[in-house]
Design a protein around this motif. Structure first.
Motif, PDB file in Angstrom:
ATOM      1  N   HIS A 152      -1.979 -15.766   4.076  1.00 47.82           N
ATOM      2  CA  HIS A 152      -0.608 -15.954   3.504  1.00 47.82           C
ATOM      3  C   HIS A 152      -0.239 -14.724   2.657  1.00 47.82           C
ATOM      4  N   ILE A 153      -1.105 -13.759   2.202  1.00 46.80           N
ATOM      5  CA  ILE A 153      -0.681 -12.823   1.492  1.00 46.80           C
ATOM      6  C   ILE A 153       0.041 -11.744   2.461  1.00 46.80           C
ATOM      7  N   LEU A 154       1.173 -11.112   1.915  1.00 45.19           N
ATOM      8  CA  LEU A 154       1.871 -10.318   2.568  1.00 45.19           C
ATOM      9  C   LEU A 154       1.124  -8.918   2.549  1.00 45.19           C
ATOM     10  N   VAL A 155       1.283  -8.229   3.679  1.00 44.57           N
ATOM     11  CA  VAL A 155       0.590  -6.553   3.270  1.00 44.57           C
ATOM     12  C   VAL A 155       1.760  -5.797   3.903  1.00 44.57           C
ATOM     13  N   THR A 156       1.924  -4.669   3.099  1.00 41.67           N
ATOM     14  CA  THR A 156       2.859  -3.640   3.528  1.00 41.67           C
ATOM     15  C   THR A 156       2.321  -2.185   3.631  1.00 41.67           C
ATOM     16  N   SER A 157       2.639  -1.460   4.588  1.00 41.36           N
ATOM     17  CA  SER A 157       1.963  -0.080   4.458  1.00 41.36           C
ATOM     18  C   SER A 157       3.247   0.889   4.110  1.00 41.36           C
ATOM     19  N   ALA A 158       2.944   2.205   3.746  1.00 45.93           N
ATOM     20  CA  ALA A 158       3.540   3.221   3.615  1.00 45.93           C
ATOM     21  C   ALA A 158       3.828   4.090   4.958  1.00 45.93           C
ATOM     22  N   ARG A 159       3.655   3.403   6.112  1.00 50.74           N
ATOM     23  CA  ARG A 159       3.964   4.331   7.380  1.00 50.74           C
ATOM     24  C   ARG A 159       5.305   4.780   7.733  1.00 50.74           C
ATOM     25  N   ALA A 198       0.572  -1.306   0.083  1.00 47.20           N
ATOM     26  CA  ALA A 198      -0.020  -0.253   0.122  1.00 47.20           C
ATOM     27  C   ALA A 198       1.030   1.224  -0.007  1.00 47.20           C
ATOM     28  N   PHE A 199       0.530   2.245  -0.697  1.00 52.34           N
ATOM     29  CA  PHE A 199       1.238   3.640  -0.881  1.00 52.34           C
ATOM     30  C   PHE A 199       0.679   4.532   0.253  1.00 52.34           C
TER      31      PHE A 199
END
Length: 323
Positions: free
Chosen positions: A89-96, A73-74
């Motif tokens: 199982h899906i990786l989620v990353t943020s723009a924190r 995520a942006f």
């Protein structure tokens, strides 16, 4: 990763230069870019990664990406992604961590505009009316920041530089840079009574829905302002409108709403004690440059299979609950 090149779908809404920068920094991956989910849908079947503003990652795009392994995520908030019911199982990353400057400046814009009566000045300019009144300073005023993270810390430091007293509300932190005091959520109503500016920055989760409710709004002093830069549902919008109409406190600066774009039928548009901005808080004129180092670092870690090194990983079902 396998010998096959990693394929990434990038939705470039609000980040027109990011895909090119990523392709230059990571030439070993294949980038498919477009301004919307519909523009990149044809490339989803072969992609393993989706990137874009959290709200731009649609259920249809996710369904069209059978090999999906990771969503970047942006945005800091990822609540639209959590609502998709993604497999664990899906990786989620943020723009924190990158939004501190623009969010802090947006908070100051609202504080200064509301406190000094900028909308009244603009109206007078349109009417060619010369009217003067004492200007309210930020010096010595109390800012209560609801939710403590990177953005709140950066805002707190700037508030201190203006000579303000800063109190934080959080169940997750008991110390942070720039805060004179941090109190638990159980003391939110009591603390709201001290606020010249109650600034909402908490993540939107089931636990924070209507965190700012009628009781909190009723505790605001008559000269106090509410500023919501978080997410619309964190504030009880119906309770807010009712109190703004009765002028129980000075007014509100709102950048986020329950429904966006804010419908033309909303009573908020008609209130002269409200300053509305159209969810601009996280935006900047250099967002691509702010975001790119984080994205490149995460892509390189993902390609290397070193998921533990990826920044801002989100545990599905727990994101933001303790903000």
């Amino acid at each position: 990763m396998a010998d096959r090149p990693l394929e990434i779908v990038v939705i470039t809404q609000d980040t027109p230069r990011l895909a090119a920068g990523l392709a230059e920094a990571c030439p070993e991956v294949i980038i498919h870019a477009g301004e919307s989910a519909s523009e990149v849908l044809a490339h989803a079947a072969s992609a393993q990664v989706l990137m874009g503003l959290a709200q731009s990652i649609t259920p249809g795009l996710v369904a069209a990406t059978p090999q999906l392994q990771w969503i970047q995520a942006f945005t800091t908030g990822v609540d639209p992604l959590l609502a998709l019911g993604l497999p664990r199982h899906i990786l989620v990353t943020s723009a924190r961590g990158i939004h501190g400057p623009q969010m802090s400046e947006m908070a100051f814009m609202h504080m200064l505009a509301l406190g000094r009566g900028l909308p009244r000045m603009v109206d007078n300019q349109h009417r060619t009316a010369w009217e003067r009144w004492p200007q309210r300073l930020l010096l010595g005023k109390t800012a209560v920041l609801v939710g403590i993270g990177t953005i709140s810390e950066e805002l707190a430091l700037r508030c201190q530089a203006f000579g303000m007293r800063v109190i934080g509300i959080s169940d997750a932190r008991n110390e942070a840079r720039g805060f004179g005091a941090i109190r638990p959520r159980s003391e939110l109503v009591r603390t709201a009574r001290e606020a010249d500016f109650l600034i909402v920055l908490a993540a939107s989760t089931p636990e924070t829905r209507h965190l700012i409710d009628g009781a909190v709004l009723d505790a605001l002093p008559s000269h106090g302002f509410l500023i919501n830069l978080a997410r619309g549902p964190v504030v009880d919008e119906a309770a807010l409108i009712e109190r703004l109409q009765r002028r129980t406190f000075a007014g509100a600066g709102l950048d986020v709403f329950n429904v966006e774009p804010l419908p033309a039928s909303s009573a908020l548009w008609q209130l002269d004690n409200v300053l509305i901005t159209p969810h601009l808080g996280g935006m900047s004129d250099c967002y691509d440059e702010q975001l790119l180092p984080l994205i490149v670092e995460n892509v390189r870690a993902f390609v290397a299979g070193d998921h533990a090194r990826m920044r801002n990983r989100i545990i599905l079902g727990e994101a933001g609950a303790a903000a």
